[in-house]
Enzyme design. Structure first.
Site, PDB file in Angstrom:
ATOM      1  N   SER A  76      44.606 -25.839   6.516  1.00 61.10           N
ATOM      2  CA  SER A  76      44.421 -25.013   7.458  1.00 61.10           C
ATOM      3  C   SER A  76      46.036 -24.609   8.320  1.00 61.10           C
ATOM      4  CB  SER A  76      44.007 -24.867   8.563  1.00 61.10           C
ATOM      5  OG  SER A  76      44.079 -25.308   9.812  1.00 61.10           O
ATOM      6  N   ASP A  77      46.119 -22.740   7.879  1.00 63.97           N
ATOM      7  CA  ASP A  77      47.341 -22.646   8.316  1.00 63.97           C
ATOM      8  C   ASP A  77      46.843 -23.711  10.120  1.00 63.97           C
ATOM      9  OD1 ASP A  77      50.452 -21.403   9.002  1.00 63.97           O
ATOM     10  OD2 ASP A  77      49.901 -20.134   8.191  1.00 63.97           O
ATOM     11  N   GLU A  78      48.536 -23.202  10.694  1.00 67.37           N
ATOM     12  CA  GLU A  78      48.551 -24.066  12.122  1.00 67.37           C
ATOM     13  C   GLU A  78      47.729 -23.180  12.851  1.00 67.37           C
ATOM     14  OE1 GLU A  78      51.710 -25.304  15.586  1.00 67.37           O
ATOM     15  OE2 GLU A  78      52.037 -24.272  13.977  1.00 67.37           O
ATOM     16  N   ALA A 134      44.454 -21.549  12.364  1.00 67.39           N
ATOM     17  CA  ALA A 134      43.747 -20.835  11.774  1.00 67.39           C
ATOM     18  C   ALA A 134      42.523 -20.686  12.075  1.00 67.39           C
ATOM     19  CB  ALA A 134      44.132 -20.210  10.124  1.00 67.39           C
TER      20      ALA A 134
END
Length: 767
Positions: free
Chosen positions: A298-300, A302
């Protein structure tokens, strides 16, 4: 006995005892075994350490020995927060911690000294797949070398691993987006070719081991806004199936085909569904259609954002749905309580199948296996890399070459290349002239002043005396000192004006509200021009920015003789600029091309929140432009005169052709050759033009050069909702040259064209 210490950013683990150590601990049984058992074994005796077994068998054995709680921890500790990583050690199996969060967009970021290469948007302007490959290769070598050193000393933590969150292959669809600089530009084909070369360059060619694994991001339909007019954390990208398949997915598919081991899902929702909980995206498309075998991170934050927006009723539901959708690893803001800590509760409540959890963890350990973690180090050539290569001569030379190849000459009224002896009084003005840090762009390696040079330093090396005046204290240029600029410029016969944005004004989390030159920068330029008029000074405008800026006044003014776009060239800025001004040495004749369309009026561009591709990029836009995609001048010109190709191709087959051209100037130079097609009778909506092949080719002066090109069947295919990608019968027109056909403005080189017919129909399917 191992000691596991968690600190703010780094954990240290003592060396594990060798294969002679005997453990006697109660462990969970391998998956599908009937009951727990007591295992007494040396660490080296586990089948997952048996190098003669297939990778899959070894991974199955390792993950089969993990408890649900251990798997939960492995999936929850992707990093980013101060204690959000690394993934913890499993001492009973002799498994050490692992750091997942390394940034290596164009050099090893935030991990101490590293060679810094130009920002991605500049590399995109090189139109050189080979350059992307070599930059990624050098980056991978330095990342691995430092990783070897860290692990040798038992150091683990943020940005100390070999799993990279790179490259960024989102489409630069809007000139205001703050993260355009991290992309390779607006074209999906160009971005896809670069993605493949980055992946191969970074990961290496060893048949058994991976040097450092790539992680293409941000997946998917992600291209702003960051913060204007709404936050990226709440944005829902509304996209048609056609635009999704033809614009936003292709570069990621190229990344997967090239063998990437990871992708990062994005913050945004796609048609209402969060990317990181989107089964259609992460399973149906990525794994089923494309055959992806790696992991998704995941993006940070998200996953936390999904929870905070109450898309799901609870963290248990969020964890269950993200894992089921295909997410392997959480990158978290909340170190003490990431959402994936709820995985075990989700299993206990019957909302998540433990088999799915185990499958996700297998995909993580498969990568760690291929990186060589569980094999004897002497088997892996990449373990031999050491930190002596960091900022080594070869990598520093590549940094200079890369910077030279990123420069795009936009205007030149017979001033460049310079004869420095022709000018006696030289001035350098503007906030980017002596602003070394802002030359690096976002996600850059740590600046090393020993190997860094800025525009003022590069220009000052050419003359005994150079007058300098910044005019502004920073790039915002809200406090402007006109007298400082006029004092430097008055009496000069050559004036360099260094303007731009830097990461100060366009970066992650920070969009541009418009395309205007920041603050009083336009006034600064005009003051410099006025100050030089009495002496007939030549004015050279140097731009350091990512997204296009409104420089219409400079383009139209006869008193600004040269405009050059340099993007963010990083550590070699000054040296590369010195060489290109004089055309001194290899690669010093400009050949860069714009990887984005430069609009004339921002009012022509649709709102940034509108994800339709109508009136976006050269592929669909009809509005007037200041400079078109693929535009860039040279110190020489080229003439294309021979085009050879078959006039018919069977649907599903590639078309192979060749073009010959000559360098008609007085400089040996690179030429960027671009091949575009258009469909004459497509049954669905298609781009008005589409880049289908390109390369940067060295062309000696006075010599006829031949280049072979391919128009692939995939490039000929059109998207149909019923059948997916289809190569339809009909006529396809194509153009070959150093620019788009009918480009306005155009460069001083011709474009030649041809046509061929496609016989029959071929369904290529959904991808």
């Amino acid at each position: 006995m191992s000691v596991y210490l968690r600190r703010a950013e780094v954990v240290q683990v003592s060396e594990y005892p060798g294969n002679t150590a005997v453990s006697a601990v109660k462990v969970s049984s391998p998956h599908n075994a009937s009951a727990p058992r007591i295992h007494t074994s040396s660490v080296g005796d586990y089948p997952f350490r048996n190098i003669s077994l297939p990778w899959e068998d070894r991974v199955n054995d390792l993950v089969g020995r993990l408890t649900l709680d251990e798997m939960k921890l492995q999936m929850s500790r992707g990093g980013a927060g101060t204690q959000a990583g690394p993934a913890p050690a499993i001492p009973r199996l002799g498994i050490k911690p692992y750091s997942w969060d390394t940034e290596c967009l164009r050099g090893d970021v935030g991990a101490g000294d590293a060679t810094s290469f130009p920002q991605s948007i500049g590399l995109g302007a090189s139109f050189s797949p080979d350059l992307i490959f070599r930059v990624a290769q050098a980056t991978g070598e330095e990342v691995r070398a430092k990783f070897n050193n860290y692990t040798r000393h038992g150091i683990y933590g943020d940005r100390k691993g070999v799993s990279c969150f790179s490259p960024v292959i989102n489409i630069a669809r809007d000139p205001r987006w703050g993260r355009n600089q991290e992309t390779y530009g607006e074209d999906p084909y160009l971005s896809g070719v670069y993605a493949a070369n980055f992946v191969k360059g970074l990961q290496g060619s060893d048949p058994r081991y991976v040097r450092a694994n790539a992680g293409c991001k941000h997946f998917n339909v992600h291209g702003g806004p960051e913060n204007i007019p709404v936050s990226r954390f709440s944005f829902d990208s509304k996209v048609s199936e056609r635009d999704w398949r033809t614009t936003f997915l292709p570069a990621f598919r190229s990344c997967v085909k090239a063998g990437t081991y990871s992708l990062m899902c994005s913050f945004n929702r796609i048609n209402g569904v969060p990317s990181c909980a989107n089964k259609e995206l992460l399973t149906d498309i990525l794994r089923t259609e494309w055959g992806f075998k790696g992991y998704v991170v995941s993006d940070e934050g998200a996953v936390e954002i999904i929870t905070n927006q109450h898309y799901f009723n609870s963290t248990v539901d969020a964890a269950a749905n993200c894992v089921t959708a295909g997410l392997n690893l959480e990158l978290t803001y909340f170190d003490s309580d990431p959402v994936f800590f709820a995985i075990d509760d989700a299993v206990k409540q019957g909302k998540l199948n433990e088999d799915d959890v185990r499958s996700r963890v297998k995909e993580l350990f498969n990568v760690r296996m291929r990186l060589g973690e569980f094999d004897p180090p002497e088997m892996n050539q990449y373990t031999k890399l050491n930190t002596s290569i960091v900022q080594g001569e070869d990598h520093r030379n590549l940094s200079v070459e890369a910077a030279l190849k990123t420069f795009v000459l936009l205007k030149n009224q017979n001033v460049l290349p310079l004869k420095n002896s022709s000018y006696k009084n030289v001035a350098v003005v503007g906030p980017m002239a002596n602003n070394t840090y802002q030359l690096f762009g976002d996600y850059a390696p740590t600046m090393n002043l020993e190997y860094s040079s800025n525009p003022l330093q590069g220009i000052a090396s050419l003359w005994p005396t150079v007058r300098y005046g910044a005019g502004c204290t920073d790039n915002n240029c809200t406090q402007y000192n006109s007298q400082e600029v006029q004092a430097a410029a008055t009496g000069s016969d050559l004036i360099f004006v260094c303007l731009g944005t830097g990461q100060e004004l366009e970066c992650e989390g920070n969009d541009k509200a418009n395309l205007d030159l920041p603050g009083q920068q336009l006034q600064l330029l005009q003051d410099a021009v006025n100050a030089g008029q009495a002496t007939g000074a030549k004015v050279i405008l140097l731009l350091f920015n990512a997204g296009p800026l409104n420089i219409t006044w400079a383009v139209e003014s006869p008193d600004v003789q040269v405009i050059m776009e340099l993007f963010f060239p990083a550590q070699s800025t000054g040296e590369a600029l010195r060489r290109v001004l004089l055309a001194e040495g290899p690669n010093s004749v400009p050949a860069g091309r714009l990887p984005v369309t430069w609009p004339k009026y921002i009012s022509s561009v649709p709102p940034i929140t509108n994800y339709s591709m109508v009136e976006r990029t050269y592929r669909y836009a009809t509005y007037p432009v200041l400079f078109p995609f693929g535009y860039g001048l040279s110190y020489t010109s080229f003439f294309y005169n021979i085009l050879e190709y078959p006039d018919q191709v069977t649907a599903g087959a590639d078309l192979a052709g060749s073009v010959s051209f000559s360098n008609r100037g007085s400089f040996d130079a690179d030429e960027v050759i671009q091949v575009y097609i258009s469909w004459s009778n497509a049954t669905v909506t298609v781009p008005q033009l589409q880049l289908v092949d390109f390369n940067r080719v060295f062309a000696p002066r006075g010599v006829q050069t031949q280049w072979n090109f391919t128009i692939s069947a995939e490039s000929m295919a059109v998207w149909t909702d019923q059948k997916g990608w289809v190569v339809e019968p009909g006529v396809i027109s194509f153009w070959v040259g150093g620019q788009q056909p009918n480009a306005k403005p155009a460069i001083d080189s011709n474009v030649i064209n041809g046509q061929f017919s496609v016989k029959g129909q071929k369904i290529l399917g959904r991808y």
